[in-house]
Design an enzyme around this catalytic site. Structure first.
Site, PDB file in Angstrom:
ATOM      1  N   ASP A 176      -4.040  57.586  48.656  1.00  0.00           N
ATOM      2  CA  ASP A 176      -2.759  56.886  48.563  1.00  0.00           C
ATOM      3  C   ASP A 176      -2.119  57.297  47.238  1.00  0.00           C
ATOM      4  O   ASP A 176      -2.043  56.499  46.296  1.00  0.00           O
ATOM      5  CB  ASP A 176      -2.982  55.376  48.646  1.00  0.00           C
TER       6      ASP A 176
ATOM      7  N   ARG B 113     -10.498  59.638  55.410  1.00  0.00           N
ATOM      8  CA  ARG B 113     -11.058  58.353  55.856  1.00  0.00           C
ATOM      9  C   ARG B 113     -10.051  57.242  55.592  1.00  0.00           C
ATOM     10  O   ARG B 113      -9.384  57.224  54.566  1.00  0.00           O
ATOM     11  CB  ARG B 113     -12.362  58.081  55.122  1.00  0.00           C
TER      12      ARG B 113
ATOM     13  N   GLY C 270     -10.431  45.798  52.588  1.00  0.00           N
ATOM     14  CA  GLY C 270     -11.595  45.608  53.451  1.00  0.00           C
ATOM     15  C   GLY C 270     -11.686  46.639  54.563  1.00  0.00           C
ATOM     16  O   GLY C 270     -11.056  47.688  54.502  1.00  0.00           O
TER      17      GLY C 270
ATOM     18  N   HIS D 259     -15.132  51.767  54.266  1.00  0.00           N
ATOM     19  CA  HIS D 259     -15.724  53.009  54.769  1.00  0.00           C
ATOM     20  C   HIS D 259     -16.244  53.802  53.572  1.00  0.00           C
ATOM     21  O   HIS D 259     -16.125  53.352  52.418  1.00  0.00           O
ATOM     22  CB  HIS D 259     -14.698  53.805  55.586  1.00  0.00           C
ATOM     23  N   GLU D 260     -16.770  54.971  53.866  1.00  0.00           N
ATOM     24  CA  GLU D 260     -17.383  55.784  52.826  1.00  0.00           C
ATOM     25  C   GLU D 260     -16.409  56.076  51.670  1.00  0.00           C
ATOM     26  O   GLU D 260     -16.819  56.144  50.508  1.00  0.00           O
ATOM     27  CB  GLU D 260     -17.894  57.086  53.466  1.00  0.00           C
ATOM     28  N   GLY D 261     -15.124  56.232  51.969  1.00  0.00           N
ATOM     29  CA  GLY D 261     -14.140  56.488  50.906  1.00  0.00           C
ATOM     30  C   GLY D 261     -14.110  55.346  49.899  1.00  0.00           C
ATOM     31  O   GLY D 261     -14.131  55.569  48.680  1.00  0.00           O
ATOM     32  N   HIS D 262     -14.090  54.117  50.393  1.00  0.00           N
ATOM     33  CA  HIS D 262     -14.136  52.963  49.491  1.00  0.00           C
ATOM     34  C   HIS D 262     -15.436  52.966  48.684  1.00  0.00           C
ATOM     35  O   HIS D 262     -15.437  52.679  47.493  1.00  0.00           O
ATOM     36  CB  HIS D 262     -14.096  51.653  50.289  1.00  0.00           C
TER      37      HIS D 262
ATOM     38  N   GLN E  21       0.631  55.368  45.559  1.00  0.00           N
ATOM     39  CA  GLN E  21       0.115  54.076  45.101  1.00  0.00           C
ATOM     40  C   GLN E  21      -0.582  54.209  43.743  1.00  0.00           C
ATOM     41  O   GLN E  21      -0.527  53.295  42.918  1.00  0.00           O
ATOM     42  CB  GLN E  21      -0.848  53.511  46.142  1.00  0.00           C
TER      43      GLN E  21
ATOM     44  N   GLY F 125      -7.752  55.339  45.091  1.00  0.00           N
ATOM     45  CA  GLY F 125      -8.010  56.589  45.806  1.00  0.00           C
ATOM     46  C   GLY F 125      -6.771  57.483  45.824  1.00  0.00           C
ATOM     47  O   GLY F 125      -5.646  57.020  46.035  1.00  0.00           O
TER      48      GLY F 125
HETATM   49  P1  AMP Z   1      -7.317  50.151  51.185  1.00  0.00           P
HETATM   50  O1  AMP Z   1      -8.437  49.252  51.577  1.00  0.00           O
HETATM   51  O2  AMP Z   1      -6.894  51.080  52.266  1.00  0.00           O
HETATM   52  O3  AMP Z   1      -6.184  49.430  50.534  1.00  0.00           O
HETATM   53  O4  AMP Z   1      -7.910  51.100  50.078  1.00  0.00           O
HETATM   54  C1  AMP Z   1      -8.474  50.591  48.892  1.00  0.00           C
HETATM   55  C2  AMP Z   1      -8.626  51.711  47.906  1.00  0.00           C
HETATM   56  O5  AMP Z   1      -9.471  52.711  48.469  1.00  0.00           O
HETATM   57  C3  AMP Z   1      -7.279  52.395  47.614  1.00  0.00           C
HETATM   58  O6  AMP Z   1      -7.234  52.725  46.234  1.00  0.00           O
HETATM   59  C4  AMP Z   1      -7.326  53.611  48.483  1.00  0.00           C
HETATM   60  O7  AMP Z   1      -6.556  54.683  47.985  1.00  0.00           O
HETATM   61  C5  AMP Z   1      -8.802  53.949  48.437  1.00  0.00           C
HETATM   62  N1  AMP Z   1      -9.150  54.760  49.599  1.00  0.00           N
HETATM   63  C6  AMP Z   1      -8.934  54.487  50.902  1.00  0.00           C
HETATM   64  N2  AMP Z   1      -9.327  55.511  51.673  1.00  0.00           N
HETATM   65  C7  AMP Z   1      -9.784  56.472  50.847  1.00  0.00           C
HETATM   66  C8  AMP Z   1     -10.318  57.776  51.021  1.00  0.00           C
HETATM   67  N3  AMP Z   1     -10.450  58.323  52.218  1.00  0.00           N
HETATM   68  N4  AMP Z   1     -10.697  58.466  49.924  1.00  0.00           N
HETATM   69  C9  AMP Z   1     -10.548  57.934  48.685  1.00  0.00           C
HETATM   70  N5  AMP Z   1     -10.059  56.706  48.444  1.00  0.00           N
HETATM   71  C10 AMP Z   1      -9.675  55.989  49.504  1.00  0.00           C
END
Ligand code: AMP
Length: 288
Positions: A156, A189, A33, A36-39, A159, A153
């Protein structure tokens, strides 16, 4: 498309079963949760490549090694749901640890899933138990939703290797890795950036600058890990960062110490900037 909101893992499982029974392919984007734009880039890709995309929003306690980090992790489900609607996500679901693992009497009793060999080192060394927690929830999400594809993403990177290992062990889904989304100034991001004090942004930018410095040196022909690493440290030393690691890895051979004959390389950094732990990475070779 209106995004259906489901608040239990079992409800999400029923939704997914019904959709799969209609012959629809599902793309799953696991998240914690504070989107952001990356998600959203992951979700857009899941929408484009599958009949329906769904997103999990769950701040997974199993993957946090520090109670304070878990407590302060940003949460805003109403905003997340609105963002997901704007990118045509079909369903978003949440849950509690008890909801995901109803058979376990306590969090300690939840059987951990093996994260595989890529869990060693870097994040695995600095956040004890982190990848056990990641693998355990990722496996559970795959079992509940049975997606055709799952999106992770590159930000990570380690991961993504763990997710691939889990998917392979379970016989699916296809793991799709999406490139790192950055702010215009280069900062990767991250939901945690919300906790970064504005005056520390300059320090945080040293992470991506360090990776770019290593890449520039690689492109100039340098292949010695120690010199590539020194280029990173030269950037990082100029900023106020509590550095945890700045390393190189062969992405195809994660557990081997990189040596001079490196054909491919990924540079990875992590450290604390003020109250926030940040991480970033970049492929140094061109065909990544
Ligand atoms: P998180 O909410 O941080 O657990 O991220 C959820 C998914 O979004 C994971 O697979 C992350 O690697 C991916 N993610 C988070 N930030 C970015 C980003 N800046 N660019 C690409 N994927 C991202």
């Amino acid at each position: 498309m209106p995004t259906e909101r489901i608040d239990t893992p079992q409800g999400a499982q029923r939704w997914a079963q019904a959709k799969r029974a209609e012959g629809l392919s599902l793309g799953l984007v696991p998240t914690m949760g504070a989107l952001h734009e990356g998600h959203l880039e992951l979700v857009r890709r899941a929408v484009a490549e599958n009949d329906l995309a769904c997103v999990s929003v769950f701040v997974n306690p199993l993957q946090f090694d520090k109670a304070k980090d878990l407590e302060t992790y940003p949460r805003d489900l109403a905003r997340d749901a609105a963002l997901l609607e704007s990118v045509d996500c079909a369903m978003v679901f949440t849950g509690t640890l008890e909801g995901f693992f109803p058979d376990a009497a306590s969090p300690e009793a939840i059987p951990r899933v093996d994260p595989g060999p890529a869990a060693e080192g870097l994040e695995g060394a600095h956040r004890l138990g982190h990848f056990d927690g990641v693998a355990t929830i990722v496996a559970r999400l795959f079992e509940l939703i049975e997606p055709r594809r799952a999106y992770f993403g590159e930000k990570d990177f380690q991961q993504t290797l763990v997710a691939r290992h889990v998917a392979q062990a379970l016989g699916g889904p296809e793991v799709v890795v999406c490139s790192t989304s950055r702010d215009p100034d280069g900062l990767a991001r991250s939901s945690r950036n919300l906790l970064l004090p504005a005056e520390r942004r300059g320090d945080a930018l040293a992470l991506s600058r360090a990776l770019l410095a290593a890449r520039a040196l690689w492109r100039a022909g340098e292949r010695q890990p120690e010199l590539l690493r020194a280029a990173m440290l030269a950037e990082l030393d100029q900023a106020s960062i509590d550095l945890e690691y700045a390393e190189l890895r062969d992405p195809e051979d994660w557990n081997r110490e990189p040596n001079v004959g490196l054909q491919r390389a990924r540079a990875l950094v992590a450290g604390r900037v003020g109250p926030v732990r940040l991480l970033d990475n970049m492929a140094l070779h061109d065909d990544a």
